[in-house]
Write a protein that holds these residues in place. Structure first.
Motif, PDB file in Angstrom:
ATOM      1  N   SER A 162      56.319  33.138  26.117  1.00 25.10           N
ATOM      2  CA  SER A 162      56.160  32.985  27.566  1.00 25.10           C
ATOM      3  C   SER A 162      55.340  34.139  28.126  1.00 25.10           C
ATOM      4  O   SER A 162      55.524  35.295  27.737  1.00 25.10           O
ATOM      5  CB  SER A 162      57.530  32.953  28.245  1.00 25.10           C
ATOM      6  N   THR A 163      54.417  33.809  29.039  1.00 25.43           N
ATOM      7  CA  THR A 163      53.605  34.840  29.697  1.00 25.43           C
ATOM      8  C   THR A 163      53.880  34.894  31.195  1.00 25.43           C
ATOM      9  O   THR A 163      53.098  35.469  31.952  1.00 25.43           O
ATOM     10  CB  THR A 163      52.107  34.575  29.457  1.00 25.43           C
ATOM     11  N   ARG A 164      54.999  34.316  31.622  1.00 28.30           N
ATOM     12  CA  ARG A 164      55.358  34.378  33.034  1.00 28.30           C
ATOM     13  C   ARG A 164      55.717  35.823  33.412  1.00 28.30           C
ATOM     14  O   ARG A 164      56.084  36.631  32.537  1.00 28.30           O
ATOM     15  CB  ARG A 164      56.550  33.457  33.320  1.00 28.30           C
ATOM     16  N   PRO A 165      55.631  36.174  34.687  1.00 32.12           N
ATOM     17  CA  PRO A 165      56.000  37.533  35.104  1.00 32.12           C
ATOM     18  C   PRO A 165      57.426  37.875  34.693  1.00 32.12           C
ATOM     19  O   PRO A 165      58.355  37.073  34.876  1.00 32.12           O
ATOM     20  CB  PRO A 165      55.859  37.475  36.629  1.00 32.12           C
ATOM     21  N   GLY A 166      57.621  39.035  34.085  1.00 27.96           N
ATOM     22  CA  GLY A 166      58.938  39.483  33.683  1.00 27.96           C
ATOM     23  C   GLY A 166      59.378  39.044  32.304  1.00 27.96           C
ATOM     24  O   GLY A 166      60.444  39.457  31.829  1.00 27.96           O
ATOM     25  N   ALA A 167      58.574  38.209  31.636  1.00 25.10           N
ATOM     26  CA  ALA A 167      58.952  37.744  30.296  1.00 25.10           C
ATOM     27  C   ALA A 167      58.897  38.909  29.310  1.00 25.10           C
ATOM     28  O   ALA A 167      58.015  39.761  29.374  1.00 25.10           O
ATOM     29  CB  ALA A 167      58.024  36.624  29.845  1.00 25.10           C
ATOM     30  N   ILE A 201      45.683  27.395  19.841  1.00 27.60           N
ATOM     31  CA  ILE A 201      46.841  28.276  19.756  1.00 27.60           C
ATOM     32  C   ILE A 201      46.785  29.274  20.902  1.00 27.60           C
ATOM     33  O   ILE A 201      45.806  30.008  21.064  1.00 27.60           O
ATOM     34  CB  ILE A 201      46.938  29.005  18.391  1.00 27.60           C
ATOM     35  N   ASP A 202      47.820  29.262  21.716  1.00 29.92           N
ATOM     36  CA  ASP A 202      47.921  30.140  22.881  1.00 29.92           C
ATOM     37  C   ASP A 202      48.690  31.393  22.457  1.00 29.92           C
ATOM     38  O   ASP A 202      49.917  31.393  22.406  1.00 29.92           O
ATOM     39  CB  ASP A 202      48.651  29.390  23.997  1.00 29.92           C
ATOM     40  N   THR A 203      47.961  32.461  22.130  1.00 30.46           N
ATOM     41  CA  THR A 203      48.599  33.701  21.681  1.00 30.46           C
ATOM     42  C   THR A 203      47.659  34.874  21.911  1.00 30.46           C
ATOM     43  O   THR A 203      46.448  34.704  22.058  1.00 30.46           O
ATOM     44  CB  THR A 203      48.959  33.627  20.187  1.00 30.46           C
ATOM     45  N   ARG A 204      48.253  36.079  21.930  1.00 33.85           N
ATOM     46  CA  ARG A 204      47.455  37.301  22.053  1.00 33.85           C
ATOM     47  C   ARG A 204      47.632  38.205  20.835  1.00 33.85           C
ATOM     48  O   ARG A 204      47.230  39.370  20.872  1.00 33.85           O
ATOM     49  CB  ARG A 204      47.827  38.051  23.335  1.00 33.85           C
ATOM     50  N   LYS A 205      48.215  37.663  19.771  1.00 34.25           N
ATOM     51  CA  LYS A 205      48.501  38.459  18.576  1.00 34.25           C
ATOM     52  C   LYS A 205      47.668  37.973  17.399  1.00 34.25           C
ATOM     53  O   LYS A 205      47.656  36.773  17.076  1.00 34.25           O
ATOM     54  CB  LYS A 205      49.984  38.376  18.233  1.00 34.25           C
ATOM     55  N   HIS A 251      41.127  36.267  31.923  1.00 38.19           N
ATOM     56  CA  HIS A 251      41.290  37.531  32.637  1.00 38.19           C
ATOM     57  C   HIS A 251      42.754  37.758  33.000  1.00 38.19           C
ATOM     58  O   HIS A 251      43.414  36.895  33.603  1.00 38.19           O
ATOM     59  CB  HIS A 251      40.478  37.558  33.930  1.00 38.19           C
ATOM     60  N   ALA A 252      43.269  38.893  32.610  1.00 39.77           N
ATOM     61  CA  ALA A 252      44.582  39.374  33.052  1.00 39.77           C
ATOM     62  C   ALA A 252      44.452  40.879  33.215  1.00 39.77           C
ATOM     63  O   ALA A 252      43.990  41.553  32.288  1.00 39.77           O
ATOM     64  CB  ALA A 252      45.664  39.035  32.041  1.00 39.77           C
ATOM     65  N   ASP A 287      52.475  44.059  29.682  1.00 38.26           N
ATOM     66  CA  ASP A 287      52.646  43.280  30.908  1.00 38.26           C
ATOM     67  C   ASP A 287      51.288  42.802  31.397  1.00 38.26           C
ATOM     68  O   ASP A 287      50.501  43.567  31.955  1.00 38.26           O
ATOM     69  CB  ASP A 287      53.333  44.127  31.979  1.00 38.26           C
ATOM     70  N   LEU A 288      51.001  41.535  31.205  1.00 38.92           N
ATOM     71  CA  LEU A 288      49.704  40.972  31.581  1.00 38.92           C
ATOM     72  C   LEU A 288      49.428  41.056  33.072  1.00 38.92           C
ATOM     73  O   LEU A 288      48.269  41.032  33.500  1.00 38.92           O
ATOM     74  CB  LEU A 288      49.649  39.502  31.150  1.00 38.92           C
ATOM     75  N   HIS A 289      50.478  41.166  33.877  1.00 43.74           N
ATOM     76  CA  HIS A 289      50.336  41.090  35.330  1.00 43.74           C
ATOM     77  C   HIS A 289      50.184  42.467  35.980  1.00 43.74           C
ATOM     78  O   HIS A 289      49.952  42.557  37.187  1.00 43.74           O
ATOM     79  CB  HIS A 289      51.547  40.370  35.924  1.00 43.74           C
ATOM     80  N   SER A 290      50.295  43.522  35.206  1.00 38.04           N
ATOM     81  CA  SER A 290      50.264  44.872  35.782  1.00 38.04           C
ATOM     82  C   SER A 290      48.838  45.374  35.953  1.00 38.04           C
ATOM     83  O   SER A 290      47.898  44.873  35.333  1.00 38.04           O
ATOM     84  CB  SER A 290      51.033  45.844  34.877  1.00 38.04           C
TER      85      SER A 290
END
Length: 371
Positions: free
Chosen positions: A145-150, A178-182, A224-225, A232-235
Motif C-alpha cells: 500500500s502507498t496510501r498516506p501513513g502506510a 508490477i506496481d513496486t518501488r523495490k 512523481h512523488a 514516505d512518498l508523501h513527505s
C-alpha cells in the motif's frame, strides 16, 4: 539565473478541419490542440508568457533567450510526436487512443478493497479475468500500500504477495504491470511474467531499480512523488508552482533513467495525483496535463477512487466514488493521457468508448464549414 521554458497547450479543437488545419494532433492521440502558451520562468518566477498557434509558434520561439531555444524546439517536437505501440509480451498496446489499466491490489490494507484479493486468491483471479474481459489492456498488480501513513513492507513479503498473482494473470495471457518501488520485487515479478514496471518513486527509492529495468529492457512508468527517495512518498512537498515543479522533477527522473541505460522509448510518465499534493495542487496538475506531453513520453494517469474525489463530493466514501473516478479518467483522456489506471474497468471502458466515438465523429463532421 536559471531559466526554463514550458509550452502548454491551452486551446483545443474537435478536429483539425475546424481550425482550417491550424491545429496539431497532440502526441499522436485523439486530441487536437490549436492554441499554446509559451511560458518563460526565471528563478522560479514566470517573467513572460506568449500565446501562439501552430502557424505562429516559430515567431514566438524566436523571442526566447538563445540558451533555452533548443529546449523549446524539442518540447514543440515532442508535442507533435506520435508514440509507437508498446510491446508487452505478446500483446501490442496501441498508444494512439486511451488504454485502460486495471488495478489488482494484493495487500491487506488497500484503501479500495481492504485486502479481499490477498486473502482469497481465487477471487483475485476471477477479478483479474473480469477486468481483461471488460477491456483492460494491462493489469497492474501491487503488493504494498502507498496510501498516506502506510507502513513500509519487507521486499520478501511483497514478493510472496505479487508473484502468485502475476503467474495467474500470465496464464490468462494478460499484459502485466508490477506496481513496486523495490528492485528485488521488480526482478522477481519480471521473472514471473510481468512486462512493465510501475514505480511510484520514479526509480528513486531503490538504487538498484534503474539497473534492473535497464537490463530487462522493459517499459517503466516514472511517477512523481515528493518523497520518492525515502520511505514516505508523501513527505517533502514544497512547491513554488506545482505544475512547473512536477514537470521539472519528472524531467530529472527521466534524465536519470536515460543515464542508467533505459531506452527512451520504454519510459512513461505519471504526474502522481494524490502523492504529496493538496486538492488544489491535484486539480492544477489535471488541468495542465497536456503540458506534460512536451517531455516526449506517453502519459499514465491514476486518480481512481482517490481522496480528492471525496473532498469534492461531500466526503463520499471510497465505494461511492465511481462517478468522480470516471469524470477524472475522461478529463485525462481529453488531456491526451495514453493510459488511465482504474479500479472500475468495465465502466471506464464504456466511458472511453463513447468518448472515442465522439472524437471519431468530430473528424468527419464538416457541417459547420462552407461549401
Amino acid at each position: 539565473m536559471i531559466q526554463h521554458v514550458y509550452i502548454r497547450p491551452t486551446g483545443f479543437a474537435p478536429g483539425p478541419q475546424s481550425e482550417h488545419g491550424n491545429a496539431i494532433r497532440l502526441a499522436g492521440t485523439m486530441v487536437y490542440a490549436s492554441r499554446f502558451a509559451v511560458i518563460l520562468r526565471r528563478g522560479g518566477d514566470v517573467v513572460e508568457r506568449w500565446l501562439a498557434s501552430p502557424d505562429t509558434i516559430d515567431e514566438v520561439m524566436g523571442q526566447l533567450p538563445d540558451e533555452i531555444g533548443a529546449d523549446a524546439e524539442e518540447q514543440w517536437a515532442n508535442l507533435t510526436l506520435a508514440h509507437p505501440p508498446m510491446q508487452l509480451g505478446e500483446r501490442s498496446i496501441a498508444l494512439d487512443q486511451p488504454q485502460v489499466m486495471g488495478i489488482l491490489n494484493v495487500t491487506p490494507d488497500s484503501f479500495s478493497d481492504g485486502g479481499r484479493f490477498l486473502d482469497d486468491r481465487e477471487a483475485g483471479r476471477d477479478h483479474a479475468a473480469a477486468m481483461v474481459e471488460a477491456g483492460a489492456a494491462i493489469l497492474d498488480i501491487g503488493g504494498e500500500s502507498t496510501r498516506p501513513g502506510a507502513k513500509p513492507l519487507w521486499e520478501g513479503d511483497e514478493i510472496e504477495r505479487v508473484v502468485p498473482a502475476i503467474e495467474a494473470c500470465s496464464a490468462m495471457g494478460a499484459a502485466i504491470s508490477i506496481d513496486t518501488r523495490k528492485a528485488a520485487v521488480m526482478q522477481a515479478a519480471l521473472e514471473a511474467g510481468a512486462h512493465l514496471v510501475n514505480d511510484v518513486s520514479g526509480l528513486a527509492h531503490d538504487p538498484r531499480s534503474a539497473e534492473v529495468v535497464a537490463e530487462a529492457g522493459c517499459p517503466v512508468v516514472l511517477m512523481h512523488a515528493p518523497g520518492g527517495a525515502g520511505e514516505d512518498l508523501h513527505s517533502g512537498a514544497d512547491y513554488d508552482n506545482v505544475v512547473f515543479d512536477v514537470f521539472d522533477a519528472l524531467r530529472a527522473r527521466r534524465d536519470a533513467a536515460l543515464a542508467a541505460g533505459i531506452d527512451k522509448g520504454n519510459i512513461l510518465l505519471d504526474v502522481g495525483i494524490g502523492f504529496g499534493k493538496s486538492l488544489g495542487e491535484n486539480l492544477a496538475l489535471i488541468n495542465a496535463l497536456p503540458l506534460f506531453h512536451a517531455l516526449g513520453h506517453p502519459l499514465l494517469f491514476g486518480a481512481s477512487r482517490k481522496r480528492m474525489i471525496g473532498a469534492l463530493s461531500k466526503e463520499a466514501p471510497v465505494e461511492d466514488r465511481l462517478g468522480g473516478s470516471i469524470a477524472l479518467a475522461l478529463e485525462a483522456m481529453r488531456g491526451g493521457a495514453q493510459v488511465v489506471r482504474v479500479h472500475d474497468v468495465a465502466e471506464t471502458v464504456q466511458a472511453r468508448n463513447v468518448w472515442r466515438g465522439l472524437r471519431d465523429a468530430a473528424l468527419t463532421d464538416f457541417s459547420d464549414l462552407p461549401g
